[in-house]
Write an enzyme that holds these catalytic residues in place. Structure first.
Site, mmCIF file in Angstrom:
data_model
loop_
_atom_site.group_PDB
_atom_site.id
_atom_site.type_symbol
_atom_site.label_atom_id
_atom_site.label_comp_id
_atom_site.label_asym_id
_atom_site.label_seq_id
_atom_site.Cartn_x
_atom_site.Cartn_y
_atom_site.Cartn_z
ATOM 1 C CD GLU A 153 49.798 85.065 1.630
ATOM 2 O OE1 GLU A 153 49.734 85.560 2.769
ATOM 3 O OE2 GLU A 153 50.839 84.573 1.161
ATOM 4 C CD1 TRP A 155 54.740 79.209 5.207
ATOM 5 C CD2 TRP A 155 56.262 80.331 6.398
ATOM 6 N NE1 TRP A 155 54.371 79.170 6.522
ATOM 7 C CE2 TRP A 155 55.276 79.847 7.279
ATOM 8 C CE3 TRP A 155 57.325 81.069 6.931
ATOM 9 C CZ2 TRP A 155 55.316 80.067 8.652
ATOM 10 C CZ3 TRP A 155 57.354 81.288 8.292
ATOM 11 C CH2 TRP A 155 56.364 80.798 9.137
ATOM 12 C CG HIS A 212 56.818 87.836 6.806
ATOM 13 N ND1 HIS A 212 55.738 87.966 7.645
ATOM 14 C CD2 HIS A 212 56.337 88.026 5.544
ATOM 15 C CE1 HIS A 212 54.647 88.211 6.930
ATOM 16 N NE2 HIS A 212 54.984 88.251 5.647
HETATM 17 FE FE FE2 Z 1 53.641 88.258 3.898
#
Ligand code: FE2
Length: 411
Positions: free
Chosen positions: A211, A313, A57
């Site tokens: 996920e 994250w 990302h």
């Molecule tokens: Fe991802």
């Protein structure tokens, strides 16, 4: 240009590589240099096709700690941190971080990148910036862009419209996030919509699929079925599929037939999923990584990605594919000698299938002369000793060189 003494993809014997006009002209043992031809001796080092990052990302990359650190390390605190960082998001900010990330990757021999870009943003700021900056970075990497609806297609205002706008702007692949939609029905509808959008526009697909540790998350069966019915097949990739870790074996047995028929690809992200999954567990704690060993044994294509690079994250990462492979092998228990030797394929040829790079990728005469040289004789040694990529050549041009560290042990 003649590169001599290369150990290509773990070959026992070394051979030579002639590069002409940006292409592999000849790959064979004992090529004699022509008069005046430049040569470089690779000293029997391992030569591989360029590494590929199949899942990252880039819009969030290199933002960890800005403006606040994720103290618990959880997904949810990550989302809170990102909400604070999002205020500062503008085109130059995105471009600057993408440039830095791609340079990190280039130094580690990564020449192809698939990035997911959040399109649940009415202004599509990050998408515009990334589509622009990728042109500027072509000498270092090919960047494929996925329209990624972080907050859902059905569960976000004008989600479908934003996906369609992203397609008009020139993304390479359509994404979805069925497990995050408000309801199971929305999840199914989002996949139907995304598959139709991809089929209509002849695009690839890459879905953030299941996920979650919820063993009832069943986006994968819908995605595989639609991939089959729309004839999209290997143009489709299911990323993460963490729930498959927790499915019952009886269900997986049934599911495997469909997965094989559908010919879809998988991307597992071992670093981020071992870190973020299992958070609702006490002990034992699930690993949250999909069934890589079983998928591979069934002949299904699986690649490894990083997912995040120094962002809210996941605070680690240096733009290398090595750690994803290294941890991946441990966590899916593929540590046999052959598994280790061949594990570079998770981030080379398997990832090339995910990106649909076709026959032009790979060490063959006639192909673009793109390859990496590692400070090791084979991939077992490279992986075990964390060997650097000492040379990265792209379309015949050297794009990075690394001098291995020198160490003296005294006494
Ligand atoms: Fe991802």
């Amino acid at each position: 240009m003649l590169y001599r003494n290369a150990r290509i993809e773990n070959a026992k014997e070394s051979c030579d590589i002639r590069v002409e006009n940006g292409l592999f002209k000849e790959i064979a043992p004992g090529i004699e240099p022509r008069e005046g031809e430049k040569t470089e001796d690779l000293g029997g080092r391992l030569v591989l096709p360029p590494f590929i990052e199949p899942h990252i990302h880039l819009d969030a990359t290199l933002t960890a700690g800005d403006p606040v650190w994720n103290m618990s390390g959880t997904l949810f605190e990550g989302i809170e941190c990102w909400a604070k960082r999002k205020d500062k998001l503008n085109a130059e900010d995105v471009k600057d971080r993408v440039r830095r990330a791609v340079r990190l990757y280039a130094g580690n021999g990564v020449q192809f990148i698939r990035t997911h870009v959040d399109v649940t943003d009415p202004s599509l700021t990050a998408l515009k910036a990334i589509l622009e900056v990728r042109e500027e970075l072509r000498s270092l990497a090919d960047i494929q862009v996925v329209a990624f609806p972080q907050e859902g297609i059905l569960s976000f205002p004008n989600g479908k419209g934003l996906m369609e706008e992203a397609v008009r702007m020139g993304v390479d692949a359509v994404g979805a996030i069925p497990h995050f939609e408000f309801t199971r029905e929305y999840g199914v509808e989002s996949l139907n919509f995304a598959c139709e959008l991809a089929a209509k526009n002849d695009l690839l697909m890459d879905v953030h699929c299941d996920e979650t540790d919820d063993d009832q998350s069943r986006g994968l069966e819908t995605l595989a079925t639609r991939a089959l019915e729309y004839g999209l097949k290997d143009k489709v990739t299911a990323s993460h599929t963490c729930a498959m870790h927790s499915y019952s074996n009886a269900y997986v047995l049934k599911l495997m037939r469909l997965l094989k028929m559908s010919e879809i690809n998988f991307v597992a992200n071992p670093l981020v999923n071992t870190h973020l999954e299992g958070r609702a567990d006490t002990y034992p704690k699930r690993r949250g990584v999909t069934r890589v060993k079983e998928l591979a044994a069934a002949g299904i294509n699986v690649a490894f990605g990083n997912d995040d690079l120094f962002d809210p994250w996941y605070p680690m990462g240096c733009g290398s594919m090595r750690d994803a492979v290294y941890l991946g092998l441990h966590v899916v228990q593929m540590m046999g000698y052959g598994d280790i030797m061949n594990s570079y394929r998770f981030v080379t040829e398997n990832a090339a299938k995910v990106l649909h790079l076709g026959d032009r990728y790979g060490l063959r005469s006639g192909n673009p002369a793109s390859f990496v040289v590692m400070e090791a004789g084979d991939y077992f040694e490279a992986l075990s000793h964390n060997a650097p990529v000492v040379l990265s050549v792209r379309n015949g041009e050297v794009i990075s060189r690394t001098k291995p560290a020198e160490r003296q042990v005294i006494g």
